[in-house]
Design a protein around this motif. Structure first.
Motif, PDB file in Angstrom:
ATOM      1  N   LYS A 185     -82.882  18.457 -50.088  1.00  0.00           N
ATOM      2  CA  LYS A 185     -82.617  17.642 -48.905  1.00  0.00           C
ATOM      3  C   LYS A 185     -83.318  16.307 -49.091  1.00  0.00           C
ATOM      4  O   LYS A 185     -84.523  16.247 -49.312  1.00  0.00           O
ATOM      5  CB  LYS A 185     -83.116  18.347 -47.648  1.00  0.00           C
ATOM      6  N   ILE A 186     -82.551  15.244 -49.044  1.00  0.00           N
ATOM      7  CA  ILE A 186     -83.081  13.914 -49.329  1.00  0.00           C
ATOM      8  C   ILE A 186     -83.238  13.140 -48.023  1.00  0.00           C
ATOM      9  O   ILE A 186     -82.353  13.178 -47.168  1.00  0.00           O
ATOM     10  CB  ILE A 186     -82.126  13.154 -50.294  1.00  0.00           C
ATOM     11  N   TYR A 187     -84.349  12.434 -47.909  1.00  0.00           N
ATOM     12  CA  TYR A 187     -84.640  11.693 -46.678  1.00  0.00           C
ATOM     13  C   TYR A 187     -84.448  10.197 -46.871  1.00  0.00           C
ATOM     14  O   TYR A 187     -84.416   9.692 -48.001  1.00  0.00           O
ATOM     15  CB  TYR A 187     -86.073  12.005 -46.221  1.00  0.00           C
ATOM     16  N   ALA A 194     -86.357  11.170 -41.355  1.00  0.00           N
ATOM     17  CA  ALA A 194     -84.941  11.345 -41.018  1.00  0.00           C
ATOM     18  C   ALA A 194     -84.156  11.543 -42.308  1.00  0.00           C
ATOM     19  O   ALA A 194     -84.477  10.937 -43.332  1.00  0.00           O
ATOM     20  CB  ALA A 194     -84.414  10.114 -40.287  1.00  0.00           C
ATOM     21  N   LYS A 195     -83.115  12.387 -42.275  1.00  0.00           N
ATOM     22  CA  LYS A 195     -82.378  12.608 -43.510  1.00  0.00           C
ATOM     23  C   LYS A 195     -81.577  11.370 -43.896  1.00  0.00           C
ATOM     24  O   LYS A 195     -81.158  10.598 -43.031  1.00  0.00           O
ATOM     25  CB  LYS A 195     -81.477  13.838 -43.402  1.00  0.00           C
ATOM     26  N   MET A 196     -81.399  11.186 -45.196  1.00  0.00           N
ATOM     27  CA  MET A 196     -80.544  10.102 -45.662  1.00  0.00           C
ATOM     28  C   MET A 196     -79.150  10.382 -45.127  1.00  0.00           C
ATOM     29  O   MET A 196     -78.647  11.500 -45.265  1.00  0.00           O
ATOM     30  CB  MET A 196     -80.547  10.058 -47.195  1.00  0.00           C
ATOM     31  N   SER A 197     -78.533   9.389 -44.485  1.00  0.00           N
ATOM     32  CA  SER A 197     -77.268   9.644 -43.797  1.00  0.00           C
ATOM     33  C   SER A 197     -76.327   8.453 -43.914  1.00  0.00           C
ATOM     34  O   SER A 197     -76.762   7.309 -43.821  1.00  0.00           O
ATOM     35  CB  SER A 197     -77.570   9.934 -42.327  1.00  0.00           C
ATOM     36  N   LYS A 198     -75.042   8.750 -44.097  1.00  0.00           N
ATOM     37  CA  LYS A 198     -74.036   7.694 -44.187  1.00  0.00           C
ATOM     38  C   LYS A 198     -74.027   6.847 -42.938  1.00  0.00           C
ATOM     39  O   LYS A 198     -73.721   5.664 -42.973  1.00  0.00           O
ATOM     40  CB  LYS A 198     -72.642   8.305 -44.356  1.00  0.00           C
ATOM     41  N   SER A 199     -74.334   7.492 -41.802  1.00  0.00           N
ATOM     42  CA  SER A 199     -74.277   6.747 -40.543  1.00  0.00           C
ATOM     43  C   SER A 199     -75.628   6.129 -40.170  1.00  0.00           C
ATOM     44  O   SER A 199     -75.859   5.797 -39.019  1.00  0.00           O
ATOM     45  CB  SER A 199     -73.752   7.650 -39.429  1.00  0.00           C
ATOM     46  N   ALA A 200     -76.522   5.969 -41.152  1.00  0.00           N
ATOM     47  CA  ALA A 200     -77.811   5.314 -40.888  1.00  0.00           C
ATOM     48  C   ALA A 200     -77.571   3.887 -40.375  1.00  0.00           C
ATOM     49  O   ALA A 200     -76.579   3.256 -40.744  1.00  0.00           O
ATOM     50  CB  ALA A 200     -78.643   5.265 -42.161  1.00  0.00           C
TER      51      ALA A 200
END
Ligand code: ATP
Ligand code: MG
Length: 332
Positions: A185-187, A194-200
């Motif tokens: 799980k990458i942050y 917070a997780k690394m997210s496309k919707s960041a």
């Protein structure tokens, strides 16, 4: 071979390192052991507003990244959801056996609807998990490899499969959720809790699969760490450094403890420089292959059409069975 099914939304310009290390790498591993079905859920993407030209572009970019990341179209079935009309058709039937209250309990809808401003959320966003159930049940998979965040949706698929089977007769395989606990799980590099997210909100904390070495180096160098100097794994007190160690380990295959001992007495800067090099080196051939695929969209579309054809052979058989069981007249 047992069948498994998985997909990632074409909701950004690129997949990020979290999608790659947390999902794609596992897919690639699974395609030898399982009859793997991978798809690009563009029907799901339009549950929130999308620019049409962007959606088309992102669908191709996502496909190119799946393939460049190691998905082998000769070993598995890779397709775009909208090219297999059975998904929307089965979703309708499943909509009709799902209770309003049951759908309203899905927590992802609540989160995503809030982001849209509740009055603006679409009915499609509300029925999203039911379309997802259709995606799954059409292929009669044994398992669905997903993150913890998707557990509730797989549970709904199981409920709907059981309900349909008991009401109309044995039709669907009841799928298991393969929750990938051991996968990385990458942050977010700027906000490592917070997780690394496309919707960041900002791209500064992301590493995308198509980023060039300069961007990768910049993002890693400016990754948030802490005011200590010791390199050790401690998610609670040192989320930033721990995240860098996780990425290092996932890409190099070196256990975290070994990396920690190798960097004993060294500064964060050393780790960052080496990690930037490691990540860039790993991503270079992926970026190259993805760009090559994207330079010939007609060929890429042909590969996807072939995948859709293979998928339809399975999906149409399931749908025909469903239609006949609910009492629809045969169409010949
Ligand atoms: P969005 O912000 O739109 O939800 P996302 O970045 O969370 O996008 P998804 O399309 O929801 O990506 O997830 C695709 C796959 O990637 C899923 O299997 C999910 O578990 C995995 N994944 C997403 N983010 C990470 C992450 N930071 N670390 C590891 N795996 C991840
Ligand atoms: Mg997500």
């Amino acid at each position: 071979k047992h069948r498994v099914l998985s997909g990632m939304q074409p909701s950004a310009d690129s997949l990020h390192l979290g999608n790659y290390l947390g999902a794609l790498v596992n897919w690639v591993r699974m395609q030898d052991e399982y009859d793997a079905v991978f798809f690009i859920p563009d029907l799901h993407a339009i549950t929130v507003p999308q620019d049409p030209a962007e959606l088309a572009r992102r669908t191709r970019v996502t496909a190119a990244q799946y393939i460049a990341g190691g998905v082998d179209v000769d070993k598995c079935t890779l397709f775009v959801q909208s090219q297999v009309p059975e998904h929307a058709q089965l979703a309708w039937v499943l909509n009709c056996i799902t209770g309003m209250g049951e759908a309203a309990r899905m927590t992802q809808f609540k989160d995503k609807a809030q982001k849209q401003g509740s009055d603006h959320a679409s009915v499609g966003l509300f029925t999203y998990p039911i379309l997802q159930a259709a995606d799954i049940l059409l292929y009669q998979p044994h398992g669905v490899p997903v993150g913890e965040d998707q557990r509730q949706h797989v549970e709904l698929s199981r409920d709907l499969a059981n309900r349909f089977n008991s009401r109309f007769g044995e039709t669907f395989q009841v799928p298991e959720a393969f929750i990938q606990k051991e996968s990385a799980k990458i942050y977010d590099l700027q906000n490592p809790t917070a997780k690394m997210s496309k919707s960041a909100e900002s791209p500064a904390g992301l590493i995308n699969l198509l980023d060039d070495p300069k961007t990768v180096a910049k993002r890693i160098k400016s990754a948030v760490t802490d005011t200590e100097t010791e390199i050790r794994y401690d998610r609670e007190n040192k989320p930033g450094v721990s995240n860098l160690l996780t990425i290092y380990s996932a890409i190099s295959g070196t256990p975290v403890e070994k990396i920690v001992s190798d960097y004993e007495g060294k500064m964060y800067g050393h780790l960052k420089v080496d990690l930037a090099e490691l990540v860039s080196g790993h991503l270079a051939p992926i970026r190259e292959r993805a760009n090559e695929l994207l330079s010939d969209p007609a060929e890429l579309d042909r590969l996807l059409a072939h995948g859709a054809h293979k998928a339809r052979e399975i999906a149409s058989a399931t749908l025909a069975d469903v239609y006949s069981k609910v009492g629809f007249l045969p169409y010949r």
